[in-house]
Design a protein around this motif. Sequence first.
Motif, PDB file in Angstrom:
ATOM      1  N   ASN A 193       0.848  -1.197   0.000  1.00 42.66           N
ATOM      2  CA  ASN A 193       0.000   0.000   0.000  1.00 42.66           C
ATOM      3  C   ASN A 193       0.880   1.243   0.000  1.00 42.66           C
ATOM      4  O   ASN A 193       1.784   1.365   0.834  1.00 42.66           O
ATOM      5  N   LEU A 196      -3.348   5.876  -1.693  1.00 49.93           N
ATOM      6  CA  LEU A 196      -4.574   5.201  -2.110  1.00 49.93           C
ATOM      7  C   LEU A 196      -4.311   4.063  -3.087  1.00 49.93           C
ATOM      8  O   LEU A 196      -5.239   3.335  -3.445  1.00 49.93           O
ATOM      9  N   TRP A 197      -3.082   3.899  -3.537  1.00 49.31           N
ATOM     10  CA  TRP A 197      -2.755   2.832  -4.494  1.00 49.31           C
ATOM     11  C   TRP A 197      -2.435   1.552  -3.744  1.00 49.31           C
ATOM     12  O   TRP A 197      -1.711   1.556  -2.744  1.00 49.31           O
ATOM     13  N   ARG A 198      -2.971   0.442  -4.245  1.00 52.46           N
ATOM     14  CA  ARG A 198      -2.784  -0.862  -3.624  1.00 52.46           C
ATOM     15  C   ARG A 198      -2.314  -1.867  -4.671  1.00 52.46           C
ATOM     16  O   ARG A 198      -2.974  -2.044  -5.710  1.00 52.46           O
ATOM     17  N   ARG A 227      -7.200   1.134  -6.936  1.00 53.51           N
ATOM     18  CA  ARG A 227      -7.309   2.442  -6.281  1.00 53.51           C
ATOM     19  C   ARG A 227      -8.773   2.819  -6.148  1.00 53.51           C
ATOM     20  O   ARG A 227      -9.567   2.628  -7.079  1.00 53.51           O
ATOM     21  N   GLU A 235     -14.145   2.187  -8.139  1.00 48.23           N
ATOM     22  CA  GLU A 235     -12.875   1.530  -7.876  1.00 48.23           C
ATOM     23  C   GLU A 235     -12.221   1.170  -9.200  1.00 48.23           C
ATOM     24  O   GLU A 235     -12.869   0.613 -10.095  1.00 48.23           O
TER      25      GLU A 235
END
Length: 838
Positions: A193, A196-198, A227, A235
Amino acid sequence: MRFATAFSLTPVVCAITAYVGVAAPALAQTYQFDGDLLMGSSVDVSKLNAGDWFPAGKYRVDVYINQTFVGREDLQFESSESGPPSPCLSLAMLEQAGVVLEDFSEGELARCTPISQWLDGAFHEFNMNKLRLDVSVPQAFMRHTPKAYVPPSRWDAGEAMAFSSYNASVQENRNSRIGPTRYGFVGMNSGVNIGLWRFRHQSSLSFTDRNGVSTHHWNPLQTYIQRSLPASQSELTLGEAFLPGNLFGSVGYRGINLQTDERMLPDYLRFYAPQVRGAATSNARVIVRQKQQIIYQTTVPPGPFVIDDLAATSYQGDLDVEVIEANGQSRRFTVPYSAVPESIRPGMGRYSVTVGQLRDGGDTATDDLFGELTYQLGLNNGMTVNMGGRVAKNYLAVLGGGVFVNSWGAFGANLTQSMHAMHAEQGHSSDGWRFEMNYSKHVDVTNTTFALAGYRYSTEGFMDLTQALARRPQISGDAFDLDDRVFQHQRNQVVLSLAQPLGRYGQITLSGSSSDYYGSSSRDSQLQLGYANTFGQMGVGVSYTHARTQNGLPDNLTMFSLSMPLEHMPTSPHLTSSVSFQGDRGALLQSSLGGTWGDDNRNSYGLDVGHDTQQGSTYAGVGAQTRLPVGALSGSFSQGQGYYQMGMTMRGSVVVHSEGLTLGPYLGETFALVEAKGAEGATISNGQGSRINRDGYAVVPNLSPFRYNDVSINAADMDQRTDLLVSKQEVAPYAGAAVKLHFETLTGYGILVRAIGEKGGVLPLGAAVKDEQGRVVGTVGQASRIFARVENPQGYLSIDLDERDERLCLLPYSLSDEQKGLPLVRLELQCLTKGSEL
């Protein structure tokens, strides 16, 4: 439990304040306290005559408006001539919480006057012990805010972390015919993580060892970047993932997907419930009932009204609406309430857009691009519209349909038309259509729930996208499993279920399914009929199962079961016994005993035995599981005639963060890392066995995204040298976030000092006690008693004897090895003046 307040007040002052706060409102009397009654008092106690007095300053407090948590804020409390200090409430915070303040400016609110003076009917209460500020605002000044809804500004994106959840198991089987066979499996769900980017990667490794020959297989399932897009309540997914397939069917893809994330919406918008429309001739009370239970109640002004925030209590059961006018007259009407899974609230929409390559369950994909677009819209109480399309090279599928609700129930129907040019250069094509329908209805009179879970009819020329691409000769067998089932055309499929409660006589359930295929005269079918009832704490069940496959013989199974606890305690062992008959294969007798023990029932066990009358064989098995701070460990062993089996499984996670590495339970999509330095051994409520480790960290494996989650620490088993300043926090994370929660602690040796002042006198009551670094670690109590928590086993405490810091008392201390192990050390120390030799 041990908690320390985040401010410094004399114990006597706290006791007086608490007493006045309780007694004054009850007796409506004024109390005057004489400072001469307090030994060693050199401070002004006149302010304590106001029971709600506390020192002005800045405090970090939990803010609640109308009993709803708003957030944790650093608020300034400024002194007031007419009462206790007043909080400085910002305009932005109040408006964000739903308070309507069009007629006020930020400058007006910054005056820190009580809220009751600028908003009629509003007031606030501050609980200093709990650091909680409650603000009450009349409903007329509040915007309509959905229950349990958290505004986007309160969502927590978390911190940069990496993690990996694992599920590892080993098993060994042996029987009299072949040698031992060993199996192993490791499933991994990893991610990183950043804001907000995963990044996510899911894969598995399996191996088999049979007679010295070993094989292994690595299976990558998903690898993608994701994201949340709060502005559009959507999403975004990039990479290799799977489509949910609510309309066209689930497929794996490599590409990009953008879809609605309904979890961002208030609960009442996420799930279907009809609008209630009516009219009132006065200020009327509206009561909504379902199955004789009140599920909603409100007051409406004269004129038409619309209730559009009903909670989705059930997909079944019509709504009974009662309008009670001011004069007592009552009117009733009914709103049909049935739904199927694709029902959407009126006015709400749901979309999904995907572009990419089709892939199988691994990492291979076709060369051709495909695209998919679906959209669903709730038009009104009675209709939801579905539409969508899938397109690829020489392939097109178009879908249309919806959900239709009336007094007869909820009907869902979709029609899909497919066109596939298998050999476009030769003009060969395959066109067809598929019709799908589902139905749901609850009959209130008989309390019967009926669901046609699905009916599907396909023409012989219909193909879904997976079948169409699998038929193309340019796709190698490595890309897809070209099993005959891929090309087998299903003609009809029906799945249904029925549940009929019988009150104190139990319940009957019926479910079944049937499918037939083009080019085959046989069909797959199964039927399950069951009855269950309870007599006191004893449960009784009877079931019958019939199954038939295209190439197999009928398989019938009849089972009788009995279950009951051996004692009346919640953790009592539970005994279950059954006897089953499978055709003419004799009877199978089985019994099992299971239970839990330990704190929070973290340990469980199971024993089972069985006997097959046809083969004359008996088996027995044992299993146990325990929840550890670093995961869950389970093991099992069973043995029968000519064979045995044993295995072990470990599930857990590894979280890498800025301060190091922390082990914990298996993680869900969204989790938290708790930091509480010095609180080793403390448990996390609802943490699946998670505890604060020696580094001061623990993992909370599951949080609900976009909703407030309570995370609390139980200090019962905590290090005795540590006090918690805060024991509970609330957080509303983004989906997939890894949030970090810092719990403030005080760590050190607890000492209770009887200080002897200059010339044997007493120290000033309420004076601050500081350590060598100048940090406040306590206050002087009555008769020069001091409680402090000190970091080092030897050092000194300092007390200002006057406000100008011209006279300073030093209290040197030194703890012996024996005293270091005590939770509280009692000392008597002589005050040395500033400049004395320590």
